[in-house]
Design an enzyme around this catalytic site. Sequence first.
Site, mmCIF file in Angstrom:
data_model
loop_
_atom_site.group_PDB
_atom_site.id
_atom_site.type_symbol
_atom_site.label_atom_id
_atom_site.label_comp_id
_atom_site.label_asym_id
_atom_site.label_seq_id
_atom_site.Cartn_x
_atom_site.Cartn_y
_atom_site.Cartn_z
ATOM 1 N N GLU A 76 0.822 -1.208 0.000
ATOM 2 C CA GLU A 76 0.000 0.000 0.000
ATOM 3 C C GLU A 76 0.855 1.257 0.000
ATOM 4 O O GLU A 76 0.584 2.218 -0.718
ATOM 5 C CB GLU A 76 -0.932 -0.016 1.213
ATOM 6 N N HIS A 141 -12.208 5.559 -7.695
ATOM 7 C CA HIS A 141 -10.763 5.731 -7.591
ATOM 8 C C HIS A 141 -10.068 5.136 -8.816
ATOM 9 O O HIS A 141 -9.135 5.732 -9.371
ATOM 10 C CB HIS A 141 -10.265 5.058 -6.316
ATOM 11 N N HIS A 254 -20.473 -7.896 -16.608
ATOM 12 C CA HIS A 254 -19.138 -7.583 -17.117
ATOM 13 C C HIS A 254 -18.818 -8.440 -18.339
ATOM 14 O O HIS A 254 -18.211 -7.961 -19.301
ATOM 15 C CB HIS A 254 -18.102 -7.820 -16.018
ATOM 16 N N HIS A 315 -4.499 -8.198 -16.620
ATOM 17 C CA HIS A 315 -5.803 -7.860 -17.199
ATOM 18 C C HIS A 315 -6.117 -6.381 -16.971
ATOM 19 O O HIS A 315 -6.631 -5.701 -17.865
ATOM 20 C CB HIS A 315 -6.875 -8.746 -16.559
#
Length: 339
Positions: A76, A141, A254, A315
């Site tokens: 992070e 985001h 999707h 991906h």
Amino acid sequence: MNKQTLFARLGLIATVLALCVVVLGAYVRLSHAGLGCPDWPGCYGHLGVPKTEQAVQMANALYPDRPVEAHKAWKEMVHRYFAGILGLLVFTLAFIAWRNRHDPQQSFKLPLFLSVLIIFQALLGMWTVTIKLKPVIVMLHLMGGMATLSLLWWITLRHMKLFARLRPGIQIQASRLKKLALIGLLIVVVQVMLGGWTSANYAALHCTDFPTCQGQWWPQTDFGEAFTFWHGIGPDYEGGVMSNTARVTVHFTHRLGALVTFLYLGALGLMLLLGRFGKNLQPVGLTLLAVLLLQVSLGIANVLLSLPLGVAVAHNGVGALLLLTLVTLNHLAFEPRRT
């Protein structure tokens, strides 16, 4: 080095860095390290990850529900460091654009808009952590990162005059190409949003077979729950809170988006490759088809191989490249003005 050359080179560096930030963000999310640091902008109140035994004990006492996991925290923080450097580059571009605003060749509005966008993106990053991976915030985001990447690439294309040699010869079909290229870009944007929503709700493995889903061509669905974007503030969304049926719906939607994307961009790529808009655009058609086939292959591999981390991150990265390919095509189709 003159200001225009400096601006162009910084734009290219910022674009490459933005792509790295997008890929790092996907890696953090997919390796379940999104809450590796439960506070923002530091990590357990430190600029880095707590190292000493005393610092770790204090961090655990401060966040008892999120004990220190150094391997997740470092993922992070590295992502935050890269994002911080990108922010500084964007502000530098905005400063140069302001100083050079009277030059007719200088992009002016877009760099200033990017500086505002990067601030909002930082806020979304903070809310992603403080509101505990709320799916709509996570998706926004991601889209903010993709928008930053796309606009930086547009600025770079304009100032470095990349692929400008491909522009001559397309004017005859320009009006038609503009419509097709813009529709293609909108389709990719929607598909990226669907991918972000699938990932944010941990729905990537809720159809484990292909081309069917749950052994059916049209599985049981619940679109109402699947696309309810606000579930309140307070719950910890790590791992997801939707029902199984809702997550199957998200995944299946999707897939339907992927089919539409494949058919439309495949047709557009073939038209470009066959020279329907001028032979100069054949390399763009070939690139579009190659990136599209790679992206679809990675998507199928994610399902059949149960979402291996490397394939899943790739991906996301190739999805960003597909978006940049459409941005490039639109840049060639639309003669850019001073923006």
